[in-house]
Write a protein that holds these residues in place. Sequence first.
Motif, PDB file in Angstrom:
ATOM      1  N   ARG A 279     114.778  16.704  15.072  1.00 46.39           N
ATOM      2  CA  ARG A 279     114.894  17.881  14.184  1.00 46.39           C
ATOM      3  C   ARG A 279     115.247  17.441  12.768  1.00 46.39           C
ATOM      4  O   ARG A 279     116.160  16.644  12.567  1.00 46.39           O
ATOM      5  N   ASN A 319     108.346  17.808  20.977  1.00 45.39           N
ATOM      6  CA  ASN A 319     109.485  18.663  20.636  1.00 45.39           C
ATOM      7  C   ASN A 319     110.079  18.285  19.280  1.00 45.39           C
ATOM      8  O   ASN A 319     111.216  17.805  19.167  1.00 45.39           O
ATOM      9  N   ILE A 321     111.068  19.715  15.521  1.00 47.25           N
ATOM     10  CA  ILE A 321     111.389  20.892  14.708  1.00 47.25           C
ATOM     11  C   ILE A 321     111.571  20.447  13.265  1.00 47.25           C
ATOM     12  O   ILE A 321     112.345  19.517  12.985  1.00 47.25           O
ATOM     13  N   GLU A 323     112.461  22.383   9.728  1.00 52.52           N
ATOM     14  CA  GLU A 323     112.854  23.714   9.270  1.00 52.52           C
ATOM     15  C   GLU A 323     113.643  23.643   7.961  1.00 52.52           C
ATOM     16  O   GLU A 323     114.352  22.688   7.691  1.00 52.52           O
ATOM     17  N   ASN A 345     104.161  20.192  20.828  1.00 51.14           N
ATOM     18  CA  ASN A 345     105.266  21.131  20.630  1.00 51.14           C
ATOM     19  C   ASN A 345     106.003  20.868  19.314  1.00 51.14           C
ATOM     20  O   ASN A 345     107.111  20.322  19.273  1.00 51.14           O
ATOM     21  N   ALA A 347     107.350  22.716  15.763  1.00 57.33           N
ATOM     22  CA  ALA A 347     107.705  23.978  15.115  1.00 57.33           C
ATOM     23  C   ALA A 347     107.967  23.726  13.638  1.00 57.33           C
ATOM     24  O   ALA A 347     108.832  22.920  13.277  1.00 57.33           O
ATOM     25  N   ARG A 349     109.085  25.844  10.317  1.00 57.28           N
ATOM     26  CA  ARG A 349     109.598  27.155   9.940  1.00 57.28           C
ATOM     27  C   ARG A 349     110.479  27.047   8.695  1.00 57.28           C
ATOM     28  O   ARG A 349     111.190  26.077   8.489  1.00 57.28           O
ATOM     29  N   THR A 418     103.590  25.703  16.265  1.00 59.89           N
ATOM     30  CA  THR A 418     103.953  27.040  15.796  1.00 59.89           C
ATOM     31  C   THR A 418     104.429  26.932  14.359  1.00 59.89           C
ATOM     32  O   THR A 418     105.137  25.990  13.992  1.00 59.89           O
ATOM     33  N   ALA A 419     104.018  27.889  13.548  1.00 64.29           N
ATOM     34  CA  ALA A 419     104.406  27.910  12.133  1.00 64.29           C
ATOM     35  C   ALA A 419     104.935  29.294  11.788  1.00 64.29           C
ATOM     36  O   ALA A 419     104.271  30.308  12.050  1.00 64.29           O
ATOM     37  N   GLN A 420     106.111  29.342  11.217  1.00 64.91           N
ATOM     38  CA  GLN A 420     106.746  30.609  10.853  1.00 64.91           C
ATOM     39  C   GLN A 420     107.352  30.481   9.460  1.00 64.91           C
ATOM     40  O   GLN A 420     108.121  29.565   9.188  1.00 64.91           O
TER      41      GLN A 420
END
Length: 444
Positions: A279, A319, A321, A323, A345, A347, A349, A418-420
């Motif tokens: 992360r 996995n 992340i 952010e 996987n 992410a 964001r 996934t993109a937010q």
Amino acid sequence: MTTPQQFSIEATGRNATAEIQSAIDAASARGGGRVSLLAGEHVAGGLLLKSGVELHLAEGALLRPIPDYEAYRDTTVGVIAEKSNRGMIVARNADNVRITGPGRIEAGGEHFIAGDDPTVGTFVPSEFRPRVVVFEGCRTVALDGFQVTGSPMWTLHLADCEDIVIRNVTITNDRRLPNTDGMVLDACRRVLIEDCAISTADDGICLKTSAGPDGKAIGVCESITVRRCTVSSLSCALKLGTESHGDFDNVVFEDCKVSDSNRGLGLFSRDGGHMRNVRFSRVEVDCHETPDGFWGSGEALTVTVVDRRPERHAGAVENLIVEEITGRMEGAINLVSTSAAGIHNVALRGIRLAQEPGPLGTGLRYDLRPTFADIAPITEAEGRANAWTRGADGRIVGLLDYPGGMPAVFLKGVEGLTAQDVAVKRPAPLPEGWNAKDIVEETN
């Protein structure tokens, strides 16, 4: 209970290797203690730190290692890096070892320069250079409050160590001397790095899992936290890999600032180890283009999975992340796997980046180095081993054009993205060589 021993070494400006080592030996033999280098100049060759000993650099103390590779023939280490098997300050299989400040190690990197390479704007390093601090197989390690300037090679290298705290350490290296990584955590477990400042020509804070003489991983990297650090790097500021023979698991970089750097954040899987549960949170980046001889050029985030040896597949990235990343880049965000292992996987964001054109145009290509061509260049190839190689077409092997031009985000071999709340501000009109699409995914 044994009373910790206290030894104070006066500064003489002369070679004090024997005196300092004698104090270290005596402190360890008596159950542990502190060896303090007092204010002034201390000159030394290789020092072997032992269990229970704190090497303290007092206010105004300057440790100046002897600028000769042969001065470290007795402080060899098992992990060879860039032909180096020596360190200036070494600990082997020791418990409870510390180096503390606020004094400074002036490591003399200027004495390990063999020439200049105008093609990439860097010095040509000497063939053999010592690392500054190398700890191998140690437990309960603290590096706190001291400064290092002018490392000849990797600055702090901890290999197969555990229960480590690195705090308030400042590293300032020559920005033109290659391989001067700031901190290398090599197959280490349970590590906290916080409130450090690094400026260097190579990776800033780098996690590796190297191979031993038998070709097998020396261990795994797990439970690593890096926070509140400021890094300026002409390679990758916050990085996992490239050496990746063992696994990486549970790694966090948070509340950091990356300034005046080539790449910001990076994962580079090459050697079979998996990278899981990583992360990056709340990191400000400032990434700019560099000449083609440098790996990468202005990417805020690069993740590459490449089988660089035909007989060994890379490990998967899983996995991830990323952010609350802010700042600017002159390249793109790249997530690219050319290996069957793939990237899984991911992410993204809360990303807020400005993508700006650079002065060199090198950001218009994505970079898959290191490849097999870099670690084993053919004899007649132009280039430098483990850096860059030109193919028969004159282009550097591993640099590839983006399909249709440079996007904001380039994907290949990624499953489960996934993109937010991701926003990349791009110039209007788009410069020549830029892709009209913000996100490009190559499927073949």
